[in-house]
Scaffold this active site. Structure first.
Site, PDB file in Angstrom:
ATOM      1  N   GLY A   1       0.825  -1.200   0.000  1.00 35.44           N
ATOM      2  CA  GLY A   1       0.000   0.000   0.000  1.00 35.44           C
ATOM      3  C   GLY A   1       0.858   1.248   0.000  1.00 35.44           C
ATOM      4  O   GLY A   1       2.087   1.187   0.048  1.00 35.44           O
TER       5      GLY A   1
ATOM      6  N   ASN B   1       1.908   1.329   4.059  1.00 30.69           N
ATOM      7  CA  ASN B   1       2.491   0.120   4.627  1.00 30.69           C
ATOM      8  C   ASN B   1       2.467  -1.031   3.637  1.00 30.69           C
ATOM      9  O   ASN B   1       1.607  -1.087   2.752  1.00 30.69           O
ATOM     10  CB  ASN B   1       1.730  -0.313   5.891  1.00 30.69           C
TER      11      ASN B   1
ATOM     12  N   VAL C   1       1.784  -4.853   3.918  1.00 34.01           N
ATOM     13  CA  VAL C   1       1.215  -5.817   4.859  1.00 34.01           C
ATOM     14  C   VAL C   1       1.380  -7.217   4.284  1.00 34.01           C
ATOM     15  O   VAL C   1       1.074  -7.451   3.109  1.00 34.01           O
ATOM     16  CB  VAL C   1      -0.279  -5.526   5.122  1.00 34.01           C
TER      17      VAL C   1
ATOM     18  N   ASP D   1      -5.653  -3.635  -4.779  1.00 30.73           N
ATOM     19  CA  ASP D   1      -6.102  -3.897  -3.410  1.00 30.73           C
ATOM     20  C   ASP D   1      -7.621  -3.912  -3.332  1.00 30.73           C
ATOM     21  O   ASP D   1      -8.205  -4.738  -2.604  1.00 30.73           O
ATOM     22  CB  ASP D   1      -5.516  -2.881  -2.433  1.00 30.73           C
TER      23      ASP D   1
ATOM     24  N   ASP E   1     -12.709   0.645   3.037  1.00 30.64           N
ATOM     25  CA  ASP E   1     -11.309   0.427   3.396  1.00 30.64           C
ATOM     26  C   ASP E   1     -10.719   1.731   3.931  1.00 30.64           C
ATOM     27  O   ASP E   1     -10.577   2.716   3.206  1.00 30.64           O
ATOM     28  CB  ASP E   1     -10.529  -0.051   2.162  1.00 30.64           C
TER      29      ASP E   1
END
Length: 255
Positions: A8, A11, A13, A109, A129
């Site tokens: 992202g 971050n 993940v 995503d 989100d």
């Protein structure tokens, strides 16, 4: 064992899944100019600290909304694991269980979120989100991803405000004691957190009208825990939703 990597804007993940269950999860800051060698050191260290045998990882699936990181992450994976990663992209979308109208305009995503939500709940779904951007992804009961609404994320709004003003600091995103702040911290939290509560509730009401019918609403993303505590419209809180979608996709394409 499957390794899912969600790159992202803020971050990266990662999750390790064995026998269809997440056994490990970790996150690192996104640094767009890091090299493959630097990421190799980071991943080797993190996996070693968790006693993960690299040879047991036989599937790796990646989603990235940071184009400059795709190449170094691919190179790192090849060097560290001796295999090619499955990179989620538009060429794969026709083989998924959801329909995507504008494959080159939607973040991977959000596609992963939609795959996971539709797989779990069927029917109409909205995925909210709470990341660097605040996104609302709408999926119809027939599996078609209708579209997305995008607003600045809460941290993005807070950072922008502190950067553009001389005397307002960047404070933690937390629920304030009142909508009327008695100090600067609470005033900022009231405006951002409680203001975004209204934004989220209004958009959900309007999107539900367009979906027409019973709709399951799912919260995910880094700040979903904070916001789901003050918004009663969510049917489910799924902090691993993006990784769940990547796992479904990785298993589907694994030969």
């Amino acid at each position: 064992m499957l390794l899912a990597i969600d790159i992202g804007n803020s971050n990266v993940v990662c999750g390790l899944s064995e026998n269809n269950h997440w056994t490990e999860q970790f996150r690192i800051h996104t640094v767009a100019n890091k090299t493959a060698d630097e990421y190799e050191v980071i991943y080797r260290t993190l996996l070693s600290s968790r006693n993960v045998d690299l040879n047991q990882i036989d599937r790796i699936v990646v989603s990235s909304v940071v184009p400059s990181l795709i190449s170094p992450i691919q190179e790192m994976i090849k060097k560290l694991f001796g295999q090619e990663a499955l990179i989620l992209g538009p060429e794969m979308y026709p083989h998924l269980d959801i329909g995507i109208q504008n494959p080159y305009e939607i973040g991977t995503d959000l596609v992963a979120n939609a795959v996971a939500a539709y797989s779990k709940y069927q029917g109409n779904c909205i995925v909210v989100d709470f990341g660097t951007a605040l996104t609302f992804t709408a999926i119809k009961a027939d599996g078609n991803l209708l579209g997305v609404s995008i607003a600045p994320g809460l941290k993005t709004a807070m950072s922008s405000l502190s950067q553009k003003t001389a005397k307002l600091p960047n404070v933690d995103i937390a629920v304030p004691p009142s909508c009327i702040g008695k100090n600067t911290t609470h005033a900022l939290q009231a405006g951002i957190v409680m203001g975004y509560k209204g934004l989220v509730q209004y958009l959900l009401e309007e999107i539900c009208k367009e979906l027409d019918g019973k709709t399951t609403i799912i919260a995910t993303g880094g700040l979903s825990q904070v916001m789901s505590s003050i918004i009663d419209k969510f049917d489910h809180h799924e902090p691993m939703l993006t990784l769940d979608g990547l796992k479904i996709i990785g298993n589907k394409f694994h030969k």
